[in-house]
Scaffold this active site. Structure first.
Site, PDB file in Angstrom:
ATOM      1  N   HIS A  25      -8.403   0.441  -4.062  1.00 51.45           N
ATOM      2  CA  HIS A  25      -9.365   0.355  -2.955  1.00 51.45           C
ATOM      3  C   HIS A  25     -10.010   1.723  -2.799  1.00 51.45           C
ATOM      4  CE1 HIS A  25      -9.630  -0.100   1.751  1.00 51.45           C
ATOM      5  NE2 HIS A  25     -10.824  -0.141   1.186  1.00 51.45           N
ATOM      6  N   GLY A  74       1.202  -1.519   4.390  1.00 49.95           N
ATOM      7  CA  GLY A  74       1.636  -0.166   4.057  1.00 49.95           C
ATOM      8  C   GLY A  74       2.816   0.296   4.871  1.00 49.95           C
ATOM      9  N   MET A 123     -12.426   4.270  -1.044  1.00 44.33           N
ATOM     10  CA  MET A 123     -13.169   4.567   0.176  1.00 44.33           C
ATOM     11  C   MET A 123     -13.911   5.859  -0.085  1.00 44.33           C
ATOM     12  SD  MET A 123     -10.039   3.437   2.607  1.00 44.33           S
ATOM     13  CE  MET A 123      -8.994   3.343   1.165  1.00 44.33           C
ATOM     14  N   SER A 137       0.838  -1.208   0.000  1.00 47.98           N
ATOM     15  CA  SER A 137       0.000   0.000   0.000  1.00 47.98           C
ATOM     16  C   SER A 137       0.871   1.254   0.000  1.00 47.98           C
ATOM     17  CB  SER A 137      -0.903   0.015   1.239  1.00 47.98           C
ATOM     18  OG  SER A 137      -1.523   1.280   1.334  1.00 47.98           O
ATOM     19  N   HIS A 187      -1.131  -1.607  -3.980  1.00 48.63           N
ATOM     20  CA  HIS A 187      -2.433  -1.246  -3.404  1.00 48.63           C
ATOM     21  C   HIS A 187      -2.547   0.276  -3.336  1.00 48.63           C
ATOM     22  CE1 HIS A 187      -5.922  -2.115  -0.713  1.00 48.63           C
ATOM     23  NE2 HIS A 187      -5.551  -1.012  -0.078  1.00 48.63           N
ATOM     24  N   MET A 209      -9.383   8.059  -1.031  1.00 49.63           N
ATOM     25  CA  MET A 209     -10.207   8.488   0.106  1.00 49.63           C
ATOM     26  C   MET A 209     -10.868   9.822  -0.186  1.00 49.63           C
ATOM     27  SD  MET A 209      -7.763   7.491   3.268  1.00 49.63           S
ATOM     28  CE  MET A 209      -7.008   5.873   3.369  1.00 49.63           C
ATOM     29  N   ASP A 211      -4.963   3.478  -2.294  1.00 49.00           N
ATOM     30  CA  ASP A 211      -6.109   3.876  -1.471  1.00 49.00           C
ATOM     31  C   ASP A 211      -6.657   5.228  -1.908  1.00 49.00           C
ATOM     32  OD1 ASP A 211      -6.286   1.771   0.582  1.00 49.00           O
ATOM     33  OD2 ASP A 211      -4.271   2.438   1.125  1.00 49.00           O
ATOM     34  N   GLY A 245      -8.900   4.819   6.719  1.00 47.09           N
ATOM     35  CA  GLY A 245      -8.648   6.261   6.726  1.00 47.09           C
ATOM     36  C   GLY A 245      -7.172   6.591   6.845  1.00 47.09           C
ATOM     37  N   PHE A 246      -6.442   5.777   7.589  1.00 46.36           N
ATOM     38  CA  PHE A 246      -5.038   6.110   7.837  1.00 46.36           C
ATOM     39  C   PHE A 246      -4.176   4.854   7.869  1.00 46.36           C
ATOM     40  CE2 PHE A 246      -7.755   9.271   9.754  1.00 46.36           C
ATOM     41  CZ  PHE A 246      -7.226  10.454   9.247  1.00 46.36           C
ATOM     42  N   GLY A 247      -2.920   5.039   7.491  1.00 44.42           N
ATOM     43  CA  GLY A 247      -1.946   3.968   7.641  1.00 44.42           C
ATOM     44  C   GLY A 247      -1.423   3.979   9.069  1.00 44.42           C
ATOM     45  N   GLY A 248      -0.721   2.937   9.445  1.00 45.69           N
ATOM     46  CA  GLY A 248      -0.040   2.915  10.737  1.00 45.69           C
ATOM     47  C   GLY A 248      -0.924   2.679  11.935  1.00 45.69           C
ATOM     48  N   MET A 264     -11.405  -5.288   6.343  1.00 47.38           N
ATOM     49  CA  MET A 264     -10.609  -4.212   6.958  1.00 47.38           C
ATOM     50  C   MET A 264     -10.253  -4.628   8.382  1.00 47.38           C
ATOM     51  SD  MET A 264     -10.115  -1.908   4.700  1.00 47.38           S
ATOM     52  CE  MET A 264      -9.090  -0.965   5.829  1.00 47.38           C
ATOM     53  N   ASP A 316      -6.559  -5.832   5.244  1.00 46.78           N
ATOM     54  CA  ASP A 316      -5.955  -4.508   5.089  1.00 46.78           C
ATOM     55  C   ASP A 316      -5.978  -3.757   6.414  1.00 46.78           C
ATOM     56  OD1 ASP A 316      -5.107  -2.034   4.187  1.00 46.78           O
ATOM     57  OD2 ASP A 316      -6.793  -1.691   2.830  1.00 46.78           O
ATOM     58  N   GLY A 317      -4.774  -3.443   6.930  1.00 46.92           N
ATOM     59  CA  GLY A 317      -4.681  -2.621   8.124  1.00 46.92           C
ATOM     60  C   GLY A 317      -3.857  -3.266   9.225  1.00 46.92           C
ATOM     61  N   GLY A 318      -2.725  -2.638   9.537  1.00 50.24           N
ATOM     62  CA  GLY A 318      -1.906  -3.092  10.658  1.00 50.24           C
ATOM     63  C   GLY A 318      -1.188  -4.406  10.427  1.00 50.24           C
TER      64      GLY A 318
HETATM   65  C1  DX5 Z   1      -6.280   2.218   5.464  1.00 45.50           C
HETATM   66  C2  DX5 Z   1      -5.880   1.756   4.090  1.00 45.50           C
HETATM   67  C3  DX5 Z   1      -4.733   0.818   4.080  1.00 45.50           C
HETATM   68  C4  DX5 Z   1      -3.454   1.375   4.646  1.00 45.50           C
HETATM   69  C5  DX5 Z   1      -2.792   0.263   5.389  1.00 45.50           C
HETATM   70  O1  DX5 Z   1      -7.493   2.845   5.406  1.00 45.50           O
HETATM   71  O2  DX5 Z   1      -6.957   1.140   3.414  1.00 45.50           O
HETATM   72  O3  DX5 Z   1      -4.507   0.257   2.789  1.00 45.50           O
HETATM   73  O4  DX5 Z   1      -2.550   1.863   3.689  1.00 45.50           O
HETATM   74  O5  DX5 Z   1      -1.679   0.761   6.019  1.00 45.50           O
HETATM   75  P1  DX5 Z   1      -0.976   0.001   7.216  1.00 45.50           P
HETATM   76  O6  DX5 Z   1      -0.397  -1.269   6.644  1.00 45.50           O
HETATM   77  O7  DX5 Z   1       0.033   0.966   7.679  1.00 45.50           O
HETATM   78  O8  DX5 Z   1      -2.041  -0.296   8.235  1.00 45.50           O
HETATM   79 ZN    ZN Z   2      -6.539  -0.036   1.516  1.00 45.53          ZN
END
Ligand code: DX5
Ligand code: ZN
Length: 221
Positions: A65, A196, A67, A8, A32, A36, A34, A141-144, A136, A174-176
């Protein structure tokens, strides 16, 4: 089937996006992307033009993806950007089946995504028509963000439904995702790991991807 990794680019450096993507090519399976809208999720990224530019520059499998809500308003333009897979959220449309059929009619694979609190049962009416289900494992909404442990049970439920109905859609998470949880989610039934910040915050992206893959495949701990 070997586990796939979808890198991502959400937390990549957008001013150097071409180089950022190049830094994972050869080690990741998919890219990937994203999208938004600041409405369905509390963050903004970019629109179809960015996806189209990435498509023109890279022939790698593009996993987009969206959103955005309503998803209906944007599906056509994102199809025009020619991703390989377009995933929209079940919460962001009243017409999931119509959108799925439209995306497929354009020769693009279709994915449907569920937020962490959305009942899995909602998939019953749509799972026969999609190529991929994206669970999910954070609130989008956010990475990390921190991986939500309950996502593992949700993956298991979807994998059971798939087996019962003898379907062959892929399950993506997807996520964490990091080496800390990659093996657990694969054992629960995940086929595609979106990852990501673990990748893009590493100095050596290829090494990070190799570590993740080794753990996901059960070859290293
Ligand atoms: C979050 C995104 C993810 C994000 C994942 O809303 O859809 O694709 O980039 O990032 P990490 O791997 O840091 O959780
Ligand atoms: Zn995503």
């Amino acid at each position: 089937m070997a586990v796939k990794i979808s890198a991502s680019i959400l937390n990549a450096d957008y001013l150097n996006l071409q180089r950022e993507i190049e830094s994972v090519i050869g080690s990741t399976d998919w890219i990937h992307v994203d999208v938004m809208d600041g409405h369905f999720v509390p963050n903004l990224t970019f629109g179809w033009k960015m996806v189209s530019s990435i498509r023109k520059r890279f022939s790698n499998f593009l996993d987009v993806h969206i959103m955005v809500e309503p998803a209906d308003r944007f599906v056509e333009t994102f199809c025009n950007a020619k991703p390989d897979l377009l995933t929209f959220h079940i919460e962001a449309t009243h017409h999931a089946h119509r959108l799925a059929e439209y995306i497929k009619s354009k020769g693009i694979k279709v994915g449907i995504s569920l937020n962490p609190a959305t009942p899995i049962e909602l998939l019953k009416g749509i799972m026969d028509y999609v190529d991929l289900i994206l669970i999910m494992s954070v609130n989008p909404g956010f990475g990390g963000q921190k991986f939500i442990e309950g996502s593992i049970e949700r993956v298991k439920e979807v994998a059971e439904m798939r087996e019962k109905r003898n379907l062959n859609f892929l399950i993506e998470i997807d996520g964490g995702i990091s080496p800390d949880n990659a093996r657990k989610v694969v054992e629960a039934g995940v086929d595609v790991l979106v990852c990501g910040s673990y990748i893009f915050e590493s100095e050596d992206r290829k090494n990070a991807l190799n570590t993740l893959r080794g753990v996901a495949d059960g070859k290293t701990e």
